[in-house]
Design an enzyme around this catalytic site. Structure first.
Site, PDB file in Angstrom:
ATOM      1  N   ASP A 209       0.794  -1.388  -0.145  1.00 22.43           N
ATOM      2  CA  ASP A 209      -0.074  -0.065   0.018  1.00 22.43           C
ATOM      3  C   ASP A 209       0.712   1.101  -0.285  1.00 22.43           C
ATOM      4  O   ASP A 209       2.070   1.059  -0.532  1.00 22.43           O
ATOM      5  CB  ASP A 209      -0.875  -0.155   1.373  1.00 22.43           C
ATOM      6  N   HIS A 245      -4.284   5.200   4.206  1.00 23.78           N
ATOM      7  CA  HIS A 245      -4.892   4.059   3.562  1.00 23.78           C
ATOM      8  C   HIS A 245      -4.392   3.009   4.115  1.00 23.78           C
ATOM      9  O   HIS A 245      -5.000   2.067   4.408  1.00 23.78           O
ATOM     10  CB  HIS A 245      -4.894   4.562   2.092  1.00 23.78           C
ATOM     11  N   SER A 422     -11.198  -1.401  -0.865  1.00 24.41           N
ATOM     12  CA  SER A 422      -9.973  -1.180  -0.095  1.00 24.41           C
ATOM     13  C   SER A 422      -9.948  -1.741   1.258  1.00 24.41           C
ATOM     14  O   SER A 422      -9.047  -2.299   2.014  1.00 24.41           O
ATOM     15  CB  SER A 422      -9.515   0.401   0.210  1.00 24.41           C
TER      16      SER A 422
END
Lengths: 486, 165
Positions: A209, A245, A422
């Site tokens: 990520d 994220h 996600s």
């Protein structure tokens, strides 16, 4: 009390109406998501009043030129509120109006399929044309609400295509409020899985990520390896400033503690930073670096690779690295590769469109496929669909770890509104980690097949579909199946 | 001229983005063009010291000097993503493909250095330093020798997958 009558669907409807000016200054609030579900199940509708000022309401409407053509003045007495207690001839049932919603009669009438003679008759009765729309539609203005029924009756008797009052409808915004409690774990039956295992430190899960806050109190104990493949941080996978994220994704799988526990809180974390912000809110990927990161992960004994990223041009370098992970990882048993389907409600893009992997879409608390119109209120995104869709997992209002400080999704190191495919993908990655903890002899193919055979069918599916895959993740059944698997 | 690349055995077209270019800011740092590059308004920051800038933001004379120094690379679009090609080719080889791949390298009009040579992989850099030459070389090798993969290095700028509001 006055009445309003008009024909619709071949039936004459009669409603009680009262002046908008007489509407109580407090009206019921729009319902919470929980209340909406309670109502659907037959429970009483709660009504927490909110302020309503008819004069301000009309003034606000008349800021629009189009609205001024329908509402001649700021006086709220010129409008009326429909009481939903219907006395239509079809069914005189008492239906509760959506809380916070108002159906308002304006001094205007919509007519379709009217001939010139019909319009002439309406004009003779005091109506005027306000607007002409597509497909023979016209909006007629009248002097007062009392004239609406008269014009409707007149034109209905002349057998025009249709004639109805022009209602304004006021709805409360659907609040984007997170459920009070984490819902996803109960939905996927995590407690049943945890009766078998909460994970093994020998099972390593790689999160590829934009970086992971590997010093987060709930994550640092899980970290066994980290590396920056896109930037210059070497053996650190920490994210840049506001890149939250990856930390959220990792927490869903591996977070320790009780505040937002991960699905496999005793497994280990490999953090690979493969994306960076370009300064304009986009992700930047270097395909070679991504491919090298994938190879590094499986060569460092990652049993599961969680990939909440995608889009852009396909790359053989990346595809082949995934292929090596799947076939050569774990000493030849294969690493499980989970890939997000994407959030645009369009065909699944690269790399989620590669065959043979675990491509993950999103579901919501009501076990619906997450779409722009599903009942969770997040109307700006929907799960992608396509031939490689494998299963769905929770993808809205997810409780997980967050980078600390004002740059994160929240400010206390945790968030309860993480979302998207996600967030669905690490749920499945965590499930795969528990399955391998329960039975390390499983191959990557075994895990993939067990995830599909134990998934719960939803939305009345009778088999695989490109929108739902094999159904919604049931980690309880998946881990039990893994344990029993020979 | 339509540019393309191969992935998954298929040809994929790239659309040129004429109003943007990628500049090797790291490469420029040790040259007399350092201050020219520093003064440019950066639209996107990329890894390896690359930046994307508006073509119109670069004076013609400066653009010519940057190009002559091999510091400018073209920008393409693929779907919603911007793609910057780098002057580097990676060839991945299955069994018995190594010889044919090397033959293709030697037969190409693009002169290249072999920077990595193993039974499973060749890494190549065009002597010109131009990304377009790398793309042509990668495509020629794929079309001639059909290795498992032959691709130019791409840096991609992709809309973020997150959907937080």
């Amino acid at each position: 009390m006055a009445t309003l009558r008009y024909p619709a669907h071949g039936t004459e409807h009669t409603f009680t109406i009262t002046p908008l000016s007489a509407t109580p200054a407090m009206t019921p609030a729009a319902p919470s998501a929980r209340a909406r579900r309670s109502r659907a199940e037959g429970a009483a509708t709660p009504s927490t009043p909110v302020a309503f000022d008819p004069t301000s309401f009309v003034t606000a409407l008349r800021r629009s030129e189009k609205m001024r053509s329908r509402i001649p003045s700021d006086d709220p007495r010129q409008l009326a509120v429909v009481h939903v207690a219907s006395t239509s001839r079809r069914a005189a049932t008492m239906r509760p109006q959506y809380a916070g919603a108002l159906t308002i009669v304006t001094p205007s009438v919509i007519v379709e399929g009217a001939h010139t003679a019909d319009i002439k008759a309406a004009r003779a009765a005091g109506a005027r044309i306000i607007d002409e729309g597509f497909d023979g539609k016209a909006l007629l203005g009248v002097d007062s609400i009392a004239d609406v029924t008269r014009i409707c009756t007149l034109l209905a008797k002349r057998h025009v295509g249709s004639v109805t009052p022009n209602f304004l409808r006021r709805f409360g915004h659907t609040p984007r409020s997170a459920p009070a409690r984490a819902w996803a774990h109960a939905k996927i039956r995590l407690s049943a899985a945890w009766k078998i295992t909460k994970g093994s430190a020998a099972i390593r899960v790689a999160v590829l990520d934009e970086g992971v806050d590997t010093s987060h109190p709930a994550l640092k104990a899980a970290v066994v390896a980290q590396r920056d493949f896109i930037g210059d941080k070497g053996n650190s996978a920490k994210p840049d400033g506001n890149d939250a994220h990856g930390t959220a994704c990792a927490g869903i799988i591996l977070a320790r503690g009780v505040k937002a526990p991960g699905i496999a809180p005793r497994c280990s974390l490999i953090a690979a930073r493969i994306a960076m912000d370009d300064g304009s809110g986009n992700w930047v990927f270097d395909d070679y670096a991504t491919a090298d990161a994938i190879d590094w992960c499986w060569r460092n004994d990652a049993a599961v690779l969680s990939n909440s990223w995608g889009g852009g041009a396909p790359s053989d370098a990346i595809s082949r690295a995934f292929g090596r992970a799947r076939t050569q990882g774990r000493g030849g048993k294969g690493a499980v590769v989970c890939i997000a389907a994407g959030n645009d409600q369009i065909p699944i893009d690269f790399p989620g469109n590669l065959n043979g992997y675990v491509t993950v879409g999103a579901s919501n608390p009501h076990d619906e496929r997450k779409t722009k119109s599903s009942s969770d209120g997040e109307n700006w995104w929907g799960s992608n669909q396509g031939a490689t869709m494998w299963l769905l997992a929770p993808g809205v209002f997810i409780h997980t770890t967050d980078i600390s400080g004002p740059s994160g999704y929240a400010t206390d190191g945790y968030t309860n509104t993480f979302n998207g495919t996600s967030s669905a993908t690490p749920h499945v990655a965590g499930a795969a980690a528990l399955m391998l903890s329960a039975n390390p002899n499983l191959t990557a193919s075994d895990v993939r097949i067990l995830l599909s055979s134990t998934a719960k069918p939803i939305m009345r599916q009778s088999g695989w579909t490109k929108e739902l895959g094999h159904g919604r993740l049931d980690v309880g059944a998946a881990v039990a199946g893994a344990k029993k698997h020979a | 001229m339509q540019r393309y690349f191969y992935a998954d055995g298929k040809r994929h077209d790239l659309d040129a983005v004429g109003d943007r270019v990628a500049i090797d800011a790291r490469g420029a740092a040790s040259t007399e063009l350092r201050d020219v590059v520093r003064a440019l308004p950066v639209a996107s920051t990329l890894p390896s010291g690359m930046v994307i800038v508006e073509r119109s933001a670069i004076a013609k004379g400066d653009y010519d000097r940057l190009s002559s120094a091999g510091l400018v690379q073209p920008v393409y679009r693929y779907g919603e993503s911007l793609v910057v090609l780098m002057p580097e080719v990676r060839v991945e080889l299955d069994q018995d493909q190594h010889g044919a791949a090397l033959d293709a390298v030697n037969a190409s009009r693009v002169r290249a250095q072999i920077t990595d040579n193993t039974p499973e992989r060749l890494s190549l850099r065009p002597e010109s330093g131009k990304a377009e030459d790398a793309l042509d070389l990668a495509n020629f090798i794929y079309e001639t020798a059909r290795p498992a993969a032959s691709s130019v290095r791409m840096i991609q700028v992709v809309p973020k997958r997150g959907v937080q509001k």
